[in-house]
Design a protein around this motif. Structure first.
Motif, PDB file in Angstrom:
ATOM      1  N   LEU A  99      -5.222  57.234 -32.845  1.00 45.07           N
ATOM      2  CA  LEU A  99      -5.244  58.209 -31.756  1.00 45.07           C
ATOM      3  C   LEU A  99      -3.891  58.903 -31.668  1.00 45.07           C
ATOM      4  CD1 LEU A  99      -6.935  55.767 -29.234  1.00 45.07           C
ATOM      5  CD2 LEU A  99      -8.082  57.595 -30.491  1.00 45.07           C
ATOM      6  N   LEU A 100      -3.906  60.226 -31.597  1.00 41.29           N
ATOM      7  CA  LEU A 100      -2.679  61.015 -31.503  1.00 41.29           C
ATOM      8  C   LEU A 100      -2.431  61.341 -30.032  1.00 41.29           C
ATOM      9  CD1 LEU A 100      -3.579  61.299 -34.508  1.00 41.29           C
ATOM     10  CD2 LEU A 100      -2.565  63.575 -34.480  1.00 41.29           C
ATOM     11  N   ILE A 101      -1.356  60.785 -29.507  1.00 40.49           N
ATOM     12  CA  ILE A 101      -1.030  60.945 -28.092  1.00 40.49           C
ATOM     13  C   ILE A 101       0.293  61.698 -27.952  1.00 40.49           C
ATOM     14  CG2 ILE A 101      -0.424  59.678 -25.970  1.00 40.49           C
ATOM     15  CD1 ILE A 101      -3.423  59.530 -26.736  1.00 40.49           C
ATOM     16  N   ASP A 102       0.344  62.623 -26.978  1.00 38.40           N
ATOM     17  CA  ASP A 102       1.582  63.339 -26.653  1.00 38.40           C
ATOM     18  C   ASP A 102       2.228  62.613 -25.476  1.00 38.40           C
ATOM     19  OD1 ASP A 102       3.607  65.108 -26.104  1.00 38.40           O
ATOM     20  OD2 ASP A 102       2.352  66.898 -26.170  1.00 38.40           O
ATOM     21  N   LYS A 103       3.215  61.767 -25.780  1.00 39.49           N
ATOM     22  CA  LYS A 103       3.827  60.931 -24.741  1.00 39.49           C
ATOM     23  C   LYS A 103       4.610  61.776 -23.742  1.00 39.49           C
ATOM     24  CE  LYS A 103       7.737  58.681 -24.761  1.00 39.49           C
ATOM     25  NZ  LYS A 103       8.222  58.961 -23.386  1.00 39.49           N
ATOM     26  N   PRO A 104       4.334  61.565 -22.440  1.00 42.53           N
ATOM     27  CA  PRO A 104       5.065  62.333 -21.422  1.00 42.53           C
ATOM     28  C   PRO A 104       6.514  61.864 -21.257  1.00 42.53           C
ATOM     29  CG  PRO A 104       3.070  61.273 -20.514  1.00 42.53           C
ATOM     30  CD  PRO A 104       3.348  60.664 -21.848  1.00 42.53           C
ATOM     31  N   VAL A 113       0.603  53.007 -24.054  1.00 45.34           N
ATOM     32  CA  VAL A 113      -0.382  52.146 -24.719  1.00 45.34           C
ATOM     33  C   VAL A 113      -1.122  51.285 -23.695  1.00 45.34           C
ATOM     34  CG1 VAL A 113      -0.628  50.190 -26.318  1.00 45.34           C
ATOM     35  CG2 VAL A 113       0.804  52.138 -26.939  1.00 45.34           C
ATOM     36  N   ASN A 114      -0.390  50.784 -22.713  1.00 46.28           N
ATOM     37  CA  ASN A 114      -0.988  49.928 -21.677  1.00 46.28           C
ATOM     38  C   ASN A 114      -2.046  50.681 -20.873  1.00 46.28           C
ATOM     39  OD1 ASN A 114      -0.654  47.211 -21.218  1.00 46.28           O
ATOM     40  ND2 ASN A 114       0.440  47.524 -19.300  1.00 46.28           N
ATOM     41  N   LYS A 115      -1.742  51.942 -20.545  1.00 41.57           N
ATOM     42  CA  LYS A 115      -2.690  52.763 -19.787  1.00 41.57           C
ATOM     43  C   LYS A 115      -3.959  53.016 -20.607  1.00 41.57           C
ATOM     44  CE  LYS A 115      -2.997  56.979 -16.981  1.00 41.57           C
ATOM     45  NZ  LYS A 115      -3.528  56.330 -15.778  1.00 41.57           N
ATOM     46  N   MET A 116      -3.773  53.239 -21.912  1.00 39.42           N
ATOM     47  CA  MET A 116      -4.916  53.458 -22.789  1.00 39.42           C
ATOM     48  C   MET A 116      -5.763  52.185 -22.928  1.00 39.42           C
ATOM     49  SD  MET A 116      -2.991  55.735 -25.671  1.00 39.42           S
ATOM     50  CE  MET A 116      -4.421  55.991 -26.717  1.00 39.42           C
ATOM     51  N   LYS A 117      -5.089  51.039 -23.011  1.00 41.52           N
ATOM     52  CA  LYS A 117      -5.804  49.759 -23.116  1.00 41.52           C
ATOM     53  C   LYS A 117      -6.639  49.521 -21.859  1.00 41.52           C
ATOM     54  CE  LYS A 117      -5.002  44.968 -24.460  1.00 41.52           C
ATOM     55  NZ  LYS A 117      -3.984  43.978 -24.876  1.00 41.52           N
ATOM     56  N   TRP A 118      -6.035  49.794 -20.710  1.00 37.74           N
ATOM     57  CA  TRP A 118      -6.744  49.622 -19.441  1.00 37.74           C
ATOM     58  C   TRP A 118      -7.960  50.553 -19.382  1.00 37.74           C
ATOM     59  CZ3 TRP A 118      -7.934  52.952 -15.455  1.00 37.74           C
ATOM     60  CH2 TRP A 118      -8.444  52.371 -14.297  1.00 37.74           C
ATOM     61  N   ALA A 119      -7.785  51.795 -19.848  1.00 36.92           N
ATOM     62  CA  ALA A 119      -8.889  52.769 -19.836  1.00 36.92           C
ATOM     63  C   ALA A 119     -10.023  52.314 -20.749  1.00 36.92           C
ATOM     64  CB  ALA A 119      -8.377  54.138 -20.277  1.00 36.92           C
ATOM     65  N   LYS A 154     -16.761  58.652 -28.673  1.00 33.39           N
ATOM     66  CA  LYS A 154     -16.558  57.393 -29.372  1.00 33.39           C
ATOM     67  C   LYS A 154     -17.090  56.231 -28.520  1.00 33.39           C
ATOM     68  CE  LYS A 154     -13.501  58.800 -32.778  1.00 33.39           C
ATOM     69  NZ  LYS A 154     -13.783  60.189 -32.673  1.00 33.39           N
ATOM     70  N   THR A 155     -17.657  55.235 -29.204  1.00 34.11           N
ATOM     71  CA  THR A 155     -18.216  54.071 -28.522  1.00 34.11           C
ATOM     72  C   THR A 155     -17.217  52.917 -28.565  1.00 34.11           C
ATOM     73  OG1 THR A 155     -19.182  53.193 -30.545  1.00 34.11           O
ATOM     74  CG2 THR A 155     -20.532  54.762 -29.268  1.00 34.11           C
ATOM     75  N   ALA A 156     -17.528  51.861 -27.825  1.00 31.90           N
ATOM     76  CA  ALA A 156     -16.698  50.659 -27.836  1.00 31.90           C
ATOM     77  C   ALA A 156     -16.583  50.118 -29.257  1.00 31.90           C
ATOM     78  CB  ALA A 156     -17.309  49.612 -26.908  1.00 31.90           C
ATOM     79  N   GLU A 157     -17.695  50.166 -29.998  1.00 32.21           N
ATOM     80  CA  GLU A 157     -17.705  49.676 -31.381  1.00 32.21           C
ATOM     81  C   GLU A 157     -16.767  50.498 -32.265  1.00 32.21           C
ATOM     82  OE1 GLU A 157     -20.917  48.428 -34.869  1.00 32.21           O
ATOM     83  OE2 GLU A 157     -21.556  49.742 -33.234  1.00 32.21           O
ATOM     84  N   ASP A 158     -16.743  51.814 -32.034  1.00 36.37           N
ATOM     85  CA  ASP A 158     -15.846  52.687 -32.800  1.00 36.37           C
ATOM     86  C   ASP A 158     -14.389  52.256 -32.628  1.00 36.37           C
ATOM     87  OD1 ASP A 158     -17.882  54.352 -33.770  1.00 36.37           O
ATOM     88  OD2 ASP A 158     -17.780  55.669 -32.016  1.00 36.37           O
ATOM     89  N   PHE A 159     -14.010  51.968 -31.391  1.00 31.87           N
ATOM     90  CA  PHE A 159     -12.618  51.581 -31.121  1.00 31.87           C
ATOM     91  C   PHE A 159     -12.303  50.200 -31.683  1.00 31.87           C
ATOM     92  CE2 PHE A 159     -13.140  54.910 -27.822  1.00 31.87           C
ATOM     93  CZ  PHE A 159     -12.042  55.681 -28.149  1.00 31.87           C
ATOM     94  N   VAL A 217      -2.312  61.364 -22.335  1.00 35.86           N
ATOM     95  CA  VAL A 217      -2.914  60.054 -22.021  1.00 35.86           C
ATOM     96  C   VAL A 217      -4.036  60.200 -20.993  1.00 35.86           C
ATOM     97  CG1 VAL A 217      -2.475  57.728 -21.141  1.00 35.86           C
ATOM     98  CG2 VAL A 217      -0.749  58.861 -22.526  1.00 35.86           C
ATOM     99  N   THR A 218      -3.821  61.043 -19.995  1.00 37.03           N
ATOM    100  CA  THR A 218      -4.837  61.247 -18.951  1.00 37.03           C
ATOM    101  C   THR A 218      -6.098  61.871 -19.523  1.00 37.03           C
ATOM    102  OG1 THR A 218      -3.031  61.565 -17.387  1.00 37.03           O
ATOM    103  CG2 THR A 218      -5.218  62.196 -16.631  1.00 37.03           C
ATOM    104  N   LEU A 219      -5.935  62.823 -20.435  1.00 33.37           N
ATOM    105  CA  LEU A 219      -7.095  63.448 -21.082  1.00 33.37           C
ATOM    106  C   LEU A 219      -7.855  62.434 -21.931  1.00 33.37           C
ATOM    107  CD1 LEU A 219      -5.856  66.968 -22.238  1.00 33.37           C
ATOM    108  CD2 LEU A 219      -7.497  66.456 -20.448  1.00 33.37           C
ATOM    109  N   PHE A 220      -7.128  61.520 -22.569  1.00 34.23           N
ATOM    110  CA  PHE A 220      -7.785  60.476 -23.345  1.00 34.23           C
ATOM    111  C   PHE A 220      -8.676  59.635 -22.420  1.00 34.23           C
ATOM    112  CE2 PHE A 220      -7.719  55.932 -24.398  1.00 34.23           C
ATOM    113  CZ  PHE A 220      -8.455  55.960 -25.572  1.00 34.23           C
TER     114      PHE A 220
END
Length: 232
Positions: free
Chosen positions: A13-18, A27-33, A2-7, A221-224
């Motif tokens: 996004l389906l995330i398995d929360k630890p 969500v914050n970690k994903m935003k930073w990534a 996926k590109t920046a434009e896609d996002f 989240v890490t895999l994302f």
């Protein structure tokens, strides 16, 4: 990839929360990534339904234009699995606080457990836990609780579509529940124990589905973060 434009155009996004993470942290970690890997200065991102730090499982995260769909996604039925501990309660109805009361369990057998389940099917009145993020007089309930204040909490209507006991190994009882938006499984644990003339609290909770979205399709989240290809 996926590109920046896609996002920016919008993704669900389906995330398995630890365990031990807040939904906000995920969500914050994903935003930073997204910002650091894709070179985005700004990106809208949010989740459709909070999970407590002591719960794991499906978190739906919307980006870009799809953040407008959060309310719609939050309204969908949710499925949970987990464990009740029968014979003791905690102020938070889960493991966030220590056991405050113990109760007899000698009278509880498999027949009583299965019979009690029937009381909770359909529309029920449920009182949210005092240790919750709901606001009363502009202050979150858990802040009142931590200050030692006694607060009157109004009951809410909620619907339990399915409630199944999947394992009985007293004092532990495993369950699967499908419920409407706004249902507190911690409150269900507490009320379930009370209905059997005992006590109960939640020790394990995992969200497995939101509508047609399933945790088996979710990623860590890490895999994302690792899946994002830096923009050249």
């Amino acid at each position: 990839m996926k590109t920046a434009e896609d996002f920016q155009n919008g993704q669900i996004l389906l995330i398995d929360k630890p365990l031990h993470w807040t939904s906000f942290q995920a969500v914050n970690k994903m935003k930073w990534a997204l910002k650091s890997k894709l070179g985005l200065k700004k990106i809208k991102i949010g989740h459709a339904g909070t999970l407590d730090p002591l719960a794991t499982g499906l978190l739906l995260v919307c980006t870009g234009k799809f953040t407008k769909r959060i309310t719609e996604l939050q309204g969908q039925a949710k499925e949970y699995t987990g464990t009740f501990y029968i014979g003791a309660t905690t102020p938070s109805y889960d493991l966030e606080t220590e056991i405050d009361q113990t109760f007899p369990t000698e009278h509880i057998d498999e027949a009583l457990i299965h019979e009690t389940v029937k009381q909770f099917l359909g529309e029920i009145d449920q009182k949210p836990p005092i240790f919750s993020a709901i606001k009363k007089d502009g202050v979150r309930l858990y802040e009142h609780a931590r200050a030692g204040e006694t607060i009157e909490i109004a009951t809410r209507k909620t619907t339990i579509h399915e409630f199944e006991i999947t394992r009985i190994a007293l004092p532990e009882v495993d369950f699967r529940v499908v419920c409407s938006k706004g249902t507190y499984i911690r409150s269900l644990a507490y009320d379930f124990g009370k209905a059997m003339n005992s006590g109960s609290h939640l020790t394990v909770l995992r969200r497995t589905k939101i509508g047609d979205y399933d945790v088996t399709d979710a990623m860590d989240v890490t895999l994302f973060e690792q899946s994002l290809a830096p923009q050249l």
